[in-house]
Design an enzyme around this catalytic site. Structure first.
Site, PDB file in Angstrom:
ATOM      1  CB  THR A  48      28.562  -4.737  13.719  1.00 57.33           C
ATOM      2  OG1 THR A  48      27.611  -3.826  14.263  1.00 57.33           O
ATOM      3  CG2 THR A  48      29.698  -4.929  14.711  1.00 57.33           C
TER       4      THR A  48
ATOM      5  CD  GLU B 152      45.605 -16.590   4.610  1.00 54.00           C
ATOM      6  OE1 GLU B 152      46.618 -16.879   3.968  1.00 54.00           O
ATOM      7  OE2 GLU B 152      45.416 -16.936   5.785  1.00 54.00           O
TER       8      GLU B 152
ATOM      9  CE1 TYR C 244      42.375 -19.657   5.357  1.00 54.70           C
ATOM     10  CE2 TYR C 244      42.399 -22.051   5.235  1.00 54.70           C
ATOM     11  CZ  TYR C 244      42.487 -20.880   5.970  1.00 54.70           C
ATOM     12  OH  TYR C 244      42.693 -20.949   7.315  1.00 54.70           O
TER      13      TYR C 244
ATOM     14  CG  ASP D 241      32.012   1.568  16.490  1.00 55.42           C
ATOM     15  OD1 ASP D 241      31.062   1.162  15.794  1.00 55.42           O
ATOM     16  OD2 ASP D 241      32.529   0.885  17.392  1.00 55.42           O
TER      17      ASP D 241
ATOM     18  CE  LYS E 144      25.976  -4.033  17.737  1.00 56.91           C
ATOM     19  NZ  LYS E 144      27.354  -4.060  17.237  1.00 56.91           N
TER      20      LYS E 144
ATOM     21  NE  ARG F 209      26.110 -12.438  16.010  1.00 56.60           N
ATOM     22  CZ  ARG F 209      25.744 -11.448  16.825  1.00 56.60           C
ATOM     23  NH1 ARG F 209      26.645 -10.691  17.410  1.00 56.60           N
ATOM     24  NH2 ARG F 209      24.466 -11.216  17.061  1.00 56.60           N
TER      25      ARG F 209
HETATM   26  N1  DSN Z   1      27.789  -5.856  22.375  1.00 55.04           N
HETATM   27  C1  DSN Z   1      27.186  -4.936  21.450  1.00 55.04           C
HETATM   28  C2  DSN Z   1      25.998  -4.242  22.040  1.00 55.04           C
HETATM   29  O1  DSN Z   1      25.183  -4.945  22.613  1.00 55.04           O
HETATM   30  O2  DSN Z   1      25.846  -3.050  21.907  1.00 55.04           O
HETATM   31  C3  DSN Z   1      28.143  -3.960  20.898  1.00 55.04           C
HETATM   32  O3  DSN Z   1      29.193  -4.642  20.289  1.00 55.04           O
END
Ligand code: DSN
Length: 437
Positions: A238, A55, A53, A212, A241, A247
């Site tokens: 994120t 925080e 933990y 984003d 990708k 993730r």
């Molecule tokens: N769900 C994702 C995508 O496939 O683009 C985006 O968060």
């Protein structure tokens, strides 16, 4: 050995993991938002850091808001080693993107966007985001998402003819509605995003840009797509990708927003940070700072162009006429197939894609008129231009023979040959298979 223990203690979960590992190896993964992270990233994810933990943050702030790593701002004891890895993650994220400040705690892209919006705006304020069916994202203001429920969202879109972002129209809309935030970024837009143009519009109407870059983060980090960092006040992404990490997500921002972003992330939106995931993000950033990663991103873009050209040569219409990035949207209407049917038929042939709406789609999102294809995952396997041509032909073979099981079997055999030439997680699979009951 960890795998042996898991197989013994929980054979059902072991089996799910073994089968998923084999599925990832044995199918052609063309979902534009997916990738295969490295063994080093997986090692950090599966570490004891999950036990801790923590925080708060690995630093404190003085009255002026300056960060001091010598004194932490945690609410728990025993944080000295997670402080070490979270600090490294922060510093690497800043270096990778050239940002003033980075918060590496958001659990997901939507949570990162949530923290960004609530740090910069109040419920009821007007926010602009790209229409989901024109390539936006749920968290850019869709009515079923928190963003659409808490804010007065107005969606902008692409031009009906070019299917590219219409910055002139966006300026007109922004002048009329005076949004507090303009969200730039997309999850199904194949062309370059001009963050400088977004910023000009923001400056004109007194809005703040939240960029984003979840889909294109790896390409941005490699310098192959314009970066929002010189322009946008806040940038979310994120990490799993094109960036090819675990993730999760991060938020970057200009120094003046750092304290507000940190406060809104914790304690505003989240409790304890996932320190094992943060360590894995740090590993991913280290990998992304390498020359190999730049080469990898270049190859993603080459591969996408070749796949797009192959499909276009076979009579498929590409939304916005093609791609500048890792992804493309294929309009299937002239083939009389829906996105859903295409996704299912390709799935039977071990080619994984997702159905996707196209701009001004006459179909509902659950059916959709298109499919979205992306090359990050296959490029990680080492596939290059010749494989992309072949895959384009295999996709066409399936889509020209919907319902023909014999064709699916033939394509399956061709897919098997391809994936065996570009093995994925080979050692891991061998260990799992040796332990299978
Ligand atoms: N769900 C994702 C995508 O496939 O683009 C985006 O968060």
């Amino acid at each position: 050995m960890e795998e042996e223990l898991l197989a013994k203690i929980d054979p059902e979960i072991f089996e799910a993991i073994r089968k998923e590992t084999n599925r990832e190896h044995s199918t052609l993964e063309l979902i534009a938002s997916e990738n295969f992270c490295s063994e080093a990233v997986l090692a950090a994810l599966g570490s004891v850091l999950t036990n801790k933990y923590a925080e708060g943050y690995p630093f404190s702030r003085d009255k002026q808001g300056n960060i001091n790593f010598a004194k932490d701002g945690r609410y728990y004891g025993g944080c000295e080693f997670v402080n070490m890895s979270e600090r490294i993650a922060i510093e690497r994220a800043k270096k990778l993107f050239g940002a003033d400040h980075a918060n590496v705690q958001p659990h997901s892209g939507t949570q990162a966007n949530m923290a960004a919006y609530f740090a910069l705006a109040n419920p009821g304020d007007t926010i602009f985001g790209l229409n989901l069916s024109h390539g936006g994202h749920l968290s850019h203001g869709h009515p079923v998402n928190f963003s659409g429920k808490y804010f007065n969202v107005i969606h902008y879109g692409v031009d009906q003819k070019t299917e590219m972002l219409d910055y002139g129209e966006l300026l007109k809309m922004a002048t009329e509605h005076k949004p507090k935030i303009i969200v730039s970024g997309a999850s199904a837009y194949p062309r370059t995003l001009y963050f400088d143009k977004f910023q000009e519009i923001c400056d004109e109407v007194g809005a703040v840009q939240v960029a984003d870059i979840a889909h294109i983060a790896g390409i941005v980090a490699a310098g192959l797509h314009p970066s929002p960092v010189p322009y946008a006040d806040v940038i979310t992404t994120t990490t799993h990708k094109t960036l090819r990490g675990p993730r999760g997500a991060i938020i970057m921002c200009k120094a003046k927003h750092a304290e507000a972003i940190d406060k809104m992330t914790f304690p505003g939106m989240q409790g304890g940070p996932l320190e094992h995931v943060i360590a894995a993000k740090a590993v991913c950033f280290q990998e992304a700072l390498s020359d190999d990663f730049k080469q990898y991103q270049k190859q993603i873009i080459y591969n996408a162009k070749v796949l797009a050209d192959t499909l276009s040569g076979l009579g498929y219409r590409l939304v916005a006429g093609g791609t500048d990035t890792h992804l493309m949207l294929v309009d299937l209407r002239n083939k009389n197939i829906t996105g859903r049917d295409a996704e299912r038929a390709l799935g039977k042939s071990n080619i994984t894609v997702n159905r996707n709406t196209i701009p001004f789609d006459p179909q509902k999102p659950f059916i959709a008129s298109g499919i979205r294809l992306g090359t990050p995952a296959l490029t990680t396997r080492g596939m290059k231009e010749p494989e992309m041509k072949k895959i384009g032909q295999l996709i066409d073979k399936v889509l020209s023979n919907i319902g023909n099981e014999k064709v699916y079997t033939e394509v399956n055999a061709a897919v098997k040959e391809l994936v065996e030439s570009f093995p994925l997680y080979a050692e891991r699979r061998a260990i799992y298979d040796s332990l299978a009951k």
